[in-house]
Design an enzyme around this catalytic site. Structure first.
Site, PDB file in Angstrom:
ATOM      1  CE  LYS A  35      -4.696   1.511  -3.490  1.00  0.00           C
ATOM      2  NZ  LYS A  35      -5.155   2.652  -2.695  1.00  0.00           N
ATOM      3  CE1 TYR A 244      24.728   3.170 -20.390  1.00  0.00           C
ATOM      4  CE2 TYR A 244      23.160   2.011 -18.993  1.00  0.00           C
ATOM      5  CZ  TYR A 244      23.651   2.327 -20.254  1.00  0.00           C
ATOM      6  OH  TYR A 244      23.054   1.802 -21.365  1.00  0.00           O
TER       7      TYR A 244
END
Ligand SMILES: *Cc1c(COP(=O)(O)O)cnc(C)c1O
Length: 349
Positions: A35, A244
């Site tokens: 998956k 940042y």
């Protein structure tokens, strides 16, 4: 080349599948869970390598994922869908010959009415309270379900990675009680359950994370390595800030590498000021915040300018990286970005 290089070692993947298979008795089938794009490694390539090695049953989360696996494998192997038979999935299930694990009376009714005679399995809830039929629901449909010959009756353990957790024994007892006397193959264990005593193995196991080199399968070979190109280097003076929020400030004259890869590539923001990259055997701290496409790395101590730095490598496994960032290997793998260049080491080579 400005994107990271993700190397996926299919030989290691196959070795992990064989090693997990060897943990259970000779009559226990070992399937493969592919998956989430094969835990980020590329579902089609992973499934083909495992099918060549002998895997005959594959599990995915959704019918759409099942379509991709069927197209990669062709007819033959069973492709099972954990989410069962959802409204709108009937054509995919029919056309691509997918096997839904039916999770409720509603799904069972939908499947039997829309596709009578088509293969299916049953998922039971034995205590995780996530997917599957509960005791009363199962009691009501058990006879009719079993009369239609399910290819598998399965359940899932909530705490298999903690061998001493009391939920394991409780779920085992519930699964036994709910499946007593049935002849259909039974499955309870994913990777964690394979490492529990043999009472947990039943007829089939469903490993996922262990195939891809992740805990709790300590003996796993690493499957994924990731190398990120250095775009630019610069000198910083004492007191200059990086990234940042200016969350890292050079305490001394420093050298910094700006590296291609950020949270949009699965280098989650929790890695900010919190992990290392590697130049060969030398660790280099990630400094400042992870931004969308870039990270910044302190390379003051290196004697040469690196062309690339490694974030997944022999010195740093998926679980090492996950632990540093406060998550699990599953999340690191399934977040591996689509921008990376994926290169496969073939199982046969
Ligand atoms: C994801 C999943 C697996 C595989 O689990 P791992 O811990 O990755 O081995 C098996 N069964 C079910 C129902 C799952 O959702």
């Amino acid at each position: 080349m400005s994107t990271g290089k993700l190397k996926i070692d299919l030989a290691a993947l196959v070795a992990n599948w064989r090693a997990l298979d060897a943990q259970t008795g000779p009559t226990v089938e070992t399937a493969a869970v592919v998956k989430a794009n094969g835990y980020g490694c590329g579902a089609g390539r992973v499934a083909r390598a495992l099918a060549q090695a002998g895997a005959r049953r594959f599990f995915v989360a959704t019918a759409e994922e099942g379509v991709e696996i069927r197209q990669a494998l062709g007819p033959g192997p069973e492709v099972c869908i954990f989410s069962g038979h959802m409204a709108g999935d009937t054509d995919m299930i029919h056309d691509l010959v997918l096997t839904p694990m039916l999770n409720s009376l509603a799904q069972l009714t939908r499947h039997f009415e829309a596709l009578p005679g088509a293969p299916f399995g049953i998922q039971l809830d034995t205590g995780m309270n996530r997917l599957g039929m509960e005791v009363a629901e199962w009691a009501a449909v058990r006879d009719i379900a079993l009369s239609q010959n399910p290819t598998l009756v399965m359940s899932h353990l909530a705490c298999a990675d903690e061998p001493d957790h009391s939920a394991n024994e409780a779920q085992l007892q519930n699964f036994r009680a709910m499946t007593e006397g049935i002849t259909a193959p039974r499955s309870l264990s994913a990777t964690g359950g394979i490492l529990l005593p043999k009472e947990y193995h039943f007829n089939l196991t469903r490993p996922g994370i262990g195939l891809y080199g992740g805990a709790p399968f300590e003996a796993a070979k690493p499957v994924v390595s990731l190398s990120l190109p250095v775009i630019q280097t610069r000198e910083l003076e004492e007191g200059e800030a990086v990234g940042y929020g200016c969350t890292w400030v050079a305490e001394a004259p420093s050298k910094l590498a700006t590296v291609s890869g950020g949270y949009a590539d699965g280098l989650i923001r929790a890695m900010s000021n919190n992990t290392v990259l590697w130049f060969g055997d030398t660790p280099c701290p990630l400094v400042g915040r992870v931004s969308m496409d870039l990270i910044t790395v302190d390379i003051t101590h290196l004697t040469e300018r690196p062309d690339a730095l490694d974030i997944l490598c022999p010195a740093q496994t998926v679980d090492d990286l996950a632990t540093a960032a406060g998550t699990i290997g599953y999340e690191i793998l399934t977040s591996l970005g689509s921008r990376y260049t994926r290169r496969y080491v073939e199982a046969g080579s």
